[in-house]
Scaffold this active site. Structure first.
Site, PDB file in Angstrom:
ATOM      1  N   ASP A 124       0.802  -1.231   0.000  1.00 34.62           N
ATOM      2  CA  ASP A 124       0.000   0.000   0.000  1.00 34.62           C
ATOM      3  C   ASP A 124       0.833   1.279   0.000  1.00 34.62           C
ATOM      4  OD1 ASP A 124       0.994  -0.086   2.588  1.00 34.62           O
ATOM      5  OD2 ASP A 124      -0.834   0.743   3.462  1.00 34.62           O
ATOM      6  N   GLU A 125       2.108   1.181  -0.340  1.00 37.88           N
ATOM      7  CA  GLU A 125       2.973   2.348  -0.233  1.00 37.88           C
ATOM      8  C   GLU A 125       4.018   2.360  -1.342  1.00 37.88           C
ATOM      9  OE1 GLU A 125       3.839   3.443   4.090  1.00 37.88           O
ATOM     10  OE2 GLU A 125       5.830   3.321   3.225  1.00 37.88           O
TER      11      GLU A 125
END
Length: 391
Positions: A124-125
Site C-alpha cells: 500500500d505504499e
DNA sequence: TCTGGGGTCCTAGGACCC
DNA sequence: TCTGGGGTCCTAGGACCC
C-alpha cells in the site's frame, strides 16, 4: 494509501460506510460460505449479517481499522480480543490479501503511467521520484501529486496521501501530515519548524527499542536528537546506527528511489489455534509443517526462484523466538527437499516446550533462469585455476 | 482473553582460506 | 616468548517496516 485494506473492503461492502469496521484474522468457513452465496451481490448483504468483533474467539490482530473504529481506540496490531472489549459492536472482516494485491497492482499501474520512477514499499505504499517526471516541479510538486491522487481515485475509488520532499525520509514523514486524502509539501527550510517538533518515533527506522533508549537520555523530539553531538550518538548507538540517527534528525538522506529489487527470502508461518507440543501433537504438527514447506515451495516456483538456505522459526508459548537454518549446496524449490532440510533444523531446537508458531523459510535465492537446471548447477565443472601450480 | 504474517537489514562470532 | 591481517561464508538473534 489511506486505511488501505479497510478501504478496499468498503468498495465491496459500501453498506458498511461510516460504521466501525475492523479487518483481521483469517477467513472462517462461514466467511467463505457467505462470499460464495452472495457472489456478485455482496453489496446486498444486510449489515446485521456481518460478524461482530464481540463474537470473535481466537488469536489474531487487527491489520486495519476504519476511521469510525479508530475513534474507539482500536488500531493496527492490536489483539482482536482486546479490540472486542473496546468496541464490541465493530464489524469484523477477514483479511483478503489476494484482493488487496489486485488493487495494489492497479494503483501502482496508474502511478507508473504518470511518473515512471516508482519504488515499491509493500502493498500500500510507494516512493516516486518527481525530479524528471512531467510537471513534477510545478508548484513544488503539488500539481503532479494532485494528478496522481485523482487518477488513482478515478481508476479504483481509493484515496491516498502524498508527501513531497527533497528525499525519501522527509517525504515519508510528510505523507502523514494531511491524512486522509491529503498532500503535504516540505521544503528544506521547513526542517526546523515542521520536523524538529515531532517525536523521534515519527522517523521511519526509529522503532520502540531505539525510542525507549533515546527517551532514557531525555531525547523526545527530532529537534532534541538533532541537538546531540554526532560523536555522542555514535558512542551510544554504534558507528552505523549513531551516525544514521544524526543524519536522520538533520533531514539528510541520499537513498535513491529504487525501481527494481530481487527478493532475498521467502517464508510461510502460522500461529496455531492453541499451543502445540512436539510429542503430544506430533501428527498435527507434522501436517502443518508439510503444508508450510509446500506453500514456500509453491511461492518459489511461481516466482521462478530457487534457494539454498533453508530454515525454521519457532515461537514458544512465552513468545520467545528461535530460528535455525542450514545452507545446502543444491538450490531447490522442491517441497520434499525443503521439508527434509527444515526437519534437520527442527531437530536442533528445543522441542520440549509448547509451541505457538511454526515457520519455514528459504533464503539465498537465485532466479531459476540464471541457474539453468538445478542438477547442472551442482554438477558444473570446477573452474581451472588461472595459473595452475606446477608439481 | 494478550500479542499475525511476510519481509529487509544489521551485528557478531566462528570456521576457514590465503 | 609470542601468537598478522585480511577476506568470505555461515549461523543466530534482533530491530524495524508494511
Amino acid at each position: 494509501m489511506d486505511a488501505f485494506y479497510a478501504s478496499v473492503e468498503l468498495l465491496r461492502y459500501p453498506q458498511l460506510k461510516g460504521l466501525p469496521v475492523v479487518i483481521g484474522g483469517a477467513p472462517t468457513e462461514e466467511d467463505l460460505a457467505r462470499s460464495r452465496a452472495w457472489a456478485g451481490r455482496l453489496h446486498e448483504i444486510a449489515v446485521e449479517a456481518f460478524p461482530r468483533l464481540a463474537d470473535y474467539v481466537g488469536r489474531g490482530v487487527i491489520t486495519t481499522a476504519t476511521y469510525p473504529a479508530r475513534a474507539f481506540g482500536v488500531g493496527s496490531a492490536m489483539g482482536l480480543m482486546k479490540a472486542a472489549r473496546l468496541c464490541p459492536q465493530a464489524l469484523l472482516l477477514p483479511v483478503d490479501f489476494a484482493e488487496y494485491r489486485r488493487y495494489s497492482r492497479r494503483f501502482k499501474q496508474v502511478i507508473v503511467s504518470i511518473a515512471p520512477v516508482m519504488e515499491n514499499r509493500g502493498v500500500d505504499e510507494v516512493y516516486i521520484d518527481f525530479t524528471d517526471a512531467p510537471d513534477g516541479q510545478r508548484e513544488g510538486g503539488r500539481v503532479l501529486a494532485r494528478r496522481i491522487q485523482q487518477s488513482i481515485f478515478d481508476a479504483t475509488g481509493l484515496t491516498c496521501s502524498v508527501g513531497v520532499a527533497p528525499n525519501k525520509l522527509i517525504a515519508k514523514m510528510a505523507s502523514e501530515f494531511n491524512k486522509p486524502n491529503g498532500i503535504a509539501i516540505v521544503l528544506p527550510e521547513d526542517l526546523q519548524p515542521r520536523i524538529w517538533p515531532l517525536a523521534c518515533r515519527k522517523i521511519n527506522g526509529i522503532g520502540p527499542k531505539t525510542d525507549a533508549k533515546l527517551q532514557h537520555y531525555g531525547i523526545r523530539t527530532i529537534g532534541e536528537l538533532a541537538a546531540c553531538e554526532r560523536a555522542w550518538l555514535v558512542a551510544r548507538f554504534g558507528p552505523t546506527h549513531g551516525a544514521w540517527l544524526h543524519d536522520a534528525a538533520w533531514g539528510r538522506d541520499e537513498r535513491p528511489v529504487e525501481t527494481a529489487s530481487e527478493p532475498v527470502s521467502m517464508s510461510r508461518e502460522t500461529t496455531f489455534e492453541r499451543d502445540l507440543h512436539a510429542v503430544r501433537d506430533r501428527a498435527l504438527l507434522g501436517g502443518i509443517f508439510t503444508e508450510l514447506c509446500e506453500q514456500v515451495a509453491d511461492d518459489l516456483a511461481r516466482g521462478g526462484y530457487l534457494g539454498r538456505t533453508i530454515g525454521i522459526k519457532l515461537r514458544y508459548d512465552d513468545f520467545k523466538i528461535v530460528t535455525r537454518d542450514q545452507t545446502v549446496p543444491d538450490y531447490t524449490d522442491d517441497a520434499r527437499r525443503i521439508r527434509q532440510v527444515a526437519g534437520l533444523c527442527l531437530k536442533r531446537a528445543d522441542l520440549s516446550r509448547r509451541l505457538r508458531l511454526l515457520g519455514v523459510r528459504v533464503g539465498s535465492l537465485a532466479r531459476r533462469a540464471d541457474l539453468g537446471s538445478p542438477a547442472a548447477a551442482v554438477q558444473s565443472e570446477p573452474e581451472l585455476p588461472l595459473f595452475p601450480s606446477t608439481p
